[in-house]
Design a protein around this motif. Structure first.
Motif, PDB file in Angstrom:
ATOM      1  N   ALA A   1      52.402  55.572  16.487  1.00  0.00           N
ATOM      2  CA  ALA A   1      53.291  54.605  17.407  1.00  0.00           C
ATOM      3  C   ALA A   1      54.589  54.286  16.468  1.00  0.00           C
ATOM      4  N   GLU A   2      55.778  54.381  17.110  1.00  0.00           N
ATOM      5  CA  GLU A   2      57.104  54.119  16.203  1.00  0.00           C
ATOM      6  C   GLU A   2      57.199  52.724  16.058  1.00  0.00           C
ATOM      7  N   ASN A   3      57.715  52.596  14.600  1.00  0.00           N
ATOM      8  CA  ASN A   3      57.718  51.360  14.210  1.00  0.00           C
ATOM      9  C   ASN A   3      58.660  51.428  13.028  1.00  0.00           C
ATOM     10  N   ALA A   4      59.770  50.808  13.075  1.00  0.00           N
ATOM     11  CA  ALA A   4      61.035  51.076  12.238  1.00  0.00           C
ATOM     12  C   ALA A   4      61.096  49.896  11.147  1.00  0.00           C
ATOM     13  N   ARG A   5      60.062  49.012  11.121  1.00  0.00           N
ATOM     14  CA  ARG A   5      60.023  47.958  10.138  1.00  0.00           C
ATOM     15  C   ARG A   5      59.892  48.557   8.635  1.00  0.00           C
ATOM     16  N   HIS A   6      60.534  48.048   7.683  1.00  0.00           N
ATOM     17  CA  HIS A   6      60.549  48.553   6.484  1.00  0.00           C
ATOM     18  C   HIS A   6      58.929  48.413   5.728  1.00  0.00           C
ATOM     19  N   GLN A   7      58.561  49.222   5.138  1.00  0.00           N
ATOM     20  CA  GLN A   7      57.352  49.324   4.461  1.00  0.00           C
ATOM     21  C   GLN A   7      57.152  50.336   3.374  1.00  0.00           C
ATOM     22  N   PRO A   8      56.876  49.916   2.001  1.00  0.00           N
ATOM     23  CA  PRO A   8      56.945  50.868   0.908  1.00  0.00           C
ATOM     24  C   PRO A   8      55.776  51.870   1.044  1.00  0.00           C
ATOM     25  N   LEU A   9      55.848  52.986   0.688  1.00  0.00           N
ATOM     26  CA  LEU A   9      54.781  53.944   0.748  1.00  0.00           C
ATOM     27  C   LEU A   9      53.641  53.532   0.082  1.00  0.00           C
ATOM     28  N   ALA A  10      52.100  53.667   0.590  1.00  0.00           N
ATOM     29  CA  ALA A  10      51.113  53.580  -0.414  1.00  0.00           C
ATOM     30  C   ALA A  10      51.149  54.643  -1.594  1.00  0.00           C
ATOM     31  N   ASP A  11      50.093  54.490  -2.441  1.00  0.00           N
ATOM     32  CA  ASP A  11      49.975  55.491  -3.430  1.00  0.00           C
ATOM     33  C   ASP A  11      49.878  56.538  -3.207  1.00  0.00           C
ATOM     34  N   LEU A  12      51.034  57.420  -3.302  1.00  0.00           N
ATOM     35  CA  LEU A  12      50.816  59.038  -2.765  1.00  0.00           C
ATOM     36  C   LEU A  12      50.026  59.690  -3.544  1.00  0.00           C
ATOM     37  N   GLU A  13      49.751  59.618  -4.946  1.00  0.00           N
ATOM     38  CA  GLU A  13      49.000  59.995  -5.662  1.00  0.00           C
ATOM     39  C   GLU A  13      47.397  59.850  -5.369  1.00  0.00           C
ATOM     40  N   HIS A  14      46.921  58.672  -4.937  1.00  0.00           N
ATOM     41  CA  HIS A  14      45.812  58.294  -4.572  1.00  0.00           C
ATOM     42  C   HIS A  14      45.354  58.834  -3.292  1.00  0.00           C
ATOM     43  N   MET A  15      46.345  59.039  -2.236  1.00  0.00           N
ATOM     44  CA  MET A  15      46.137  59.619  -1.012  1.00  0.00           C
ATOM     45  C   MET A  15      45.793  61.231  -1.312  1.00  0.00           C
ATOM     46  N   LEU A  16      46.546  61.812  -2.101  1.00  0.00           N
ATOM     47  CA  LEU A  16      46.425  63.416  -2.081  1.00  0.00           C
ATOM     48  C   LEU A  16      45.202  63.512  -3.106  1.00  0.00           C
ATOM     49  N   ALA A  17      44.685  62.621  -3.700  1.00  0.00           N
ATOM     50  CA  ALA A  17      43.471  62.685  -4.780  1.00  0.00           C
ATOM     51  C   ALA A  17      42.257  62.486  -3.287  1.00  0.00           C
ATOM     52  N   ASP A  18      42.536  61.684  -2.472  1.00  0.00           N
ATOM     53  CA  ASP A  18      41.257  61.539  -1.393  1.00  0.00           C
ATOM     54  C   ASP A  18      41.363  62.717  -0.494  1.00  0.00           C
ATOM     55  N   ALA A  19      42.398  63.152  -0.283  1.00  0.00           N
ATOM     56  CA  ALA A  19      42.330  64.402   0.720  1.00  0.00           C
ATOM     57  C   ALA A  19      41.678  65.547  -0.063  1.00  0.00           C
ATOM     58  N   GLY A  20      41.784  65.664  -1.254  1.00  0.00           N
ATOM     59  CA  GLY A  20      40.938  66.834  -1.950  1.00  0.00           C
ATOM     60  C   GLY A  20      39.538  66.364  -1.914  1.00  0.00           C
ATOM     61  N   LEU A  21      39.150  65.201  -2.208  1.00  0.00           N
ATOM     62  CA  LEU A  21      37.797  64.862  -2.349  1.00  0.00           C
ATOM     63  C   LEU A  21      37.050  64.863  -0.840  1.00  0.00           C
ATOM     64  N   ARG A  22      37.815  64.628   0.102  1.00  0.00           N
ATOM     65  CA  ARG A  22      37.221  64.625   1.413  1.00  0.00           C
ATOM     66  C   ARG A  22      37.144  66.090   1.938  1.00  0.00           C
ATOM     67  N   SER A  23      38.143  66.892   1.705  1.00  0.00           N
ATOM     68  CA  SER A  23      37.864  68.003   2.039  1.00  0.00           C
ATOM     69  C   SER A  23      37.051  69.059   1.343  1.00  0.00           C
ATOM     70  N   GLY A  24      37.005  68.680   0.088  1.00  0.00           N
ATOM     71  CA  GLY A  24      36.527  69.663  -0.937  1.00  0.00           C
ATOM     72  C   GLY A  24      37.070  70.642  -1.444  1.00  0.00           C
ATOM     73  N   VAL A  25      38.470  70.889  -0.956  1.00  0.00           N
ATOM     74  CA  VAL A  25      39.172  71.675  -1.683  1.00  0.00           C
ATOM     75  C   VAL A  25      40.559  71.228  -1.939  1.00  0.00           C
TER      76      VAL A  25
END
Lengths: 522, 95
Positions: free
Chosen positions: A256-280
């Motif tokens: 859902a659209e929400n224009a409120r300012h919020q910094p990005l969470a740890d990109l490095e952590h999310m990419l690593a999590d995607a690798g772990l979840r998918s196994g590739v």
């Protein structure tokens, strides 16, 4: 055996011939370039390698480098961010937004993930910034030639889409006119004249290649016509002509659209999590509304063993929460979405690494042979008619000239690299110049002689490519092997060996042609 | 066995049958002035059985839903079949 009345057979024969002859030369260019760009990743690594080879497209630390780079950009450009692999293990990052006029404006940057440094960046409209690229432009140019025949706007896509349909028509009509498809799958008659041998060779390659000609022509036409005409047509019917809204409905993450300012969470952590979840390993990602509460991160991962396409993992990029696996198209899994996703592996042949690429390359080469031999056969049967002689000469100019032009482009790419010259314009100019020179030569001199000269030049160019690459600052074989770039050595060796073999074959055919004449004179 | 090796193994099985099919192909042998392998009745039965053998790996891959291996099989068999056909017709008849 398919039995058809004589009248229908001659109609089908005419459809088969004319569908290929009318667009045959363009079709040949599209097939040859498509065959070559099957190895786009390998050619990119060969032409523009990173400092050291990488095991993963997004190695550890990449997320932090990208976040730091984004911090220094105009915040307007963070509306939509794409990060995807580029030539030679580099990463392309495109930070942009959509203007009211429908244009995309932003910053395109090239990242060396091995060093963790941004090596080039360009600012402007989409079409403009992608043309300013220097590193990796050789492969980009070949892809543009294949996809759009270097034409502006949607025209190129419409033409290549039409070529796809022409190939589809030629393949289907070929199936019906070749009455003994199964019975003659191994027959190539040598004893009953050169024309029959040429006809058999064309039919033989066409028969074995039939299934893939149908697959590649359909998927190619789908990609070209789908984006040039299909999407606008659906948008016209369902969204009042608004293509952007349609794209959002089909591709945007369901947040859902929400224009409120919020910094990005740890990109490095999310990419690593995607690798772990998918196994590739993740291969690329997109972020919508970077810096807002409704920011979404979609991570594309490589296909797992036994799968034809990779998953798309969705994260709420503000909180870092994993939201689930996204379907390839739309908001929910569907047969249509799966069929659309299937088009890519079927067309690109990249679903099983190098092996499937080698097979797709061979199938492409076979298609190019069928196209060129069919055109030659058609012209051979009409060589006495003066109006067909011009096409016969153009056939030589294009079939031989395109190969020479691509090799010349590769040489120019190495010679111009790092000199600050407009690379795209340089490659385009070289390509047109070589093709024009080939055409003039084919129109002014004997066809067979011109073909021989063009082939000798192409072969010599292939032999020269590794030498020029190394002489212009590219890594030599020891450096390449030390950096883990085995592909650089392999491609160099393939080009040099292919060039030598081609030169040797030219010498043999020259001797075969001249020795009987000398014996006759004596 | 991963998809790649499964596809390669299936393709090798089919290509072996294709090799025998190409070697014994009646029309090819006739066009090259070679002696036929067997009587026409046995020929028809044998060719049918060999074609069935070519297609068995495809059926199995399809049945077990191994689509990556199936695509590898299909592409290998079409490329291999063309190369076999070209190879068996490489030069003028020897016999």
């Amino acid at each position: 055996m398919i039995k058809l009345p004589t009248q229908k057979m001659s109609t089908l024969l005419a459809i088969h011939g004319w569908s290929a002859v009318a667009l045959g030369l363009f079709l040949y260019v599209v097939i040859v370039t498509g065959t070559l760009v099957v190895f786009d990743r390998e050619l990119g690594q060969w032409a523009s390698p990173t400092s050291t080879a990488l095991n993963s497209p997004l190695p550890a630390g990449t997320g932090k480098v990208i976040t730091d780079f984004a911090g220094g950009l105009n915040p307007d450009y963070l509306d939509e961010v794409f990060v995807f692999p580029a030539a030679g293990d580099h990463l392309r990052m495109f930070f942009h937004n959509h203007t009211d006029s429908g244009e995309e404006v932003g910053v395109l940057a090239l990242l060396d993930p091995a060093q963790g440094t941004v090596i080039a960046q360009y600012e402007g409209e989409t079409a403009e910034v992608f043309r300013q690229l220097e590193r990796g432009m050789l492969v980009e140019f070949l892809v543009r030639l294949h996809v759009r025949l270097l034409m502006p706007g949607s025209w190129g896509l419409i033409i290549t889409g039409t070529l796809g349909f022409a190939l589809l028509v030629a393949s289907i009509s070929g199936l019906f006119i070749h009455r003994h498809l199964i019975r003659e799958l191994f027959t190539l008659r040598h004893r009953k004249g050169a024309l029959l041998t040429a006809r058999d060779a064309h039919a033989l390659a066409g028969s074995w290649n039939l299934i893939f000609a149908l697959i590649l022509s359909f998927t190619g036409a789908f990609f070209s016509v789908g984006s040039a005409l299909g999407l606008p047509a659906i948008a016209y019917v369902a969204f009042g002509g608004d293509v952007e809204t349609l794209s959002e409905q089909l591709l945007s993450p369901p947040i859902a659209e929400n224009a409120r300012h919020q910094p990005l969470a740890d990109l490095e952590h999310m990419l690593a999590d995607a690798g772990l979840r998918s196994g590739v390993a993740p291969v690329g990602f997109a972020i919508n509304h970077w810096g807002r509460a409704d920011a979404a991160l979609e991570v594309l991962v490589a296909p797992r063993d036994g799968e034809l396409w990779g998953d798309k993992l969705l994260y709420a990029a503000g909180s870092g929460e994993f939201l689930g696996v996204q379907p390839p198209l739309g908001k929910a899994p569907s047969l249509g979405g799966d069929l659309v996703a299937l088009m890519s592996p079927l067309h690109f042949g990249d679903f099983a690494g190098l092996w499937s690429k080698i097979l797709w390359f061979a199938l492409g080469a076979s298609s190019a042979y069928v196209c060129a031999s069919g055109l030659k056969l058609w012209l051979k049967r009409r060589e006495d008619a003066p109006r067909w002689r011009l096409l016969a000469r153009l056939n030589i100019a294009v079939t031989q000239g395109v190969v020479l032009a691509m090799i010349a482009d590769a040489l120019v790419y190495f010679l111009a690299m790092g000199r600050g010259l407009p690379m795209y314009e340089l490659l385009l100019g070289t390509f047109i110049l070589v093709l024009l020179a080939s055409t003039v030569a084919a129109l002014c001199f004997a066809g067979s002689r011109v073909a021989q000269v063009l082939q000798c030049l192409s072969a010599a160019g292939l032999v020269a490519l590794p030498l020029v690459r190394m002489a212009t600052g590219g890594p030599d074989w020891f450096e390449a092997l030390a950096g883990g770039h085995t592909v650089v050595v392999c491609v160099d060796a393939i080009f040099a060996l292919a060039g030598c073999a081609w030169l040797w074959q030219q010498r043999c055919s020259h001797l075969r042609a001249t020795v009987p004449m000398m014996v006759g004179v004596k | 066995m991963n998809s790649l090796w499964l596809g390669v193994f299936a393709a090798l099985c089919s290509l072996l049958s294709l090799l025998v099919l190409a070697y014994s192909d009646p029309k090819r042998r006739r066009s090259r002035g070679m002696r036929q392998w067997s009587s026409s009745q046995v020929r028809a039965w044998r060719q049918g059985a060999l074609w069935a053998l070519v297609l068995v790996p495809m059926m199995l891959l399809l049945f077990f839903g191994k689509f990556v291996a199936l695509l590898l099989w299909l592409s290998s068999v079409t490329v291999g079949g063309w190369l076999i056909a070209q190879g068996f017709n490489w030069r003028a008849p020897v016999e």
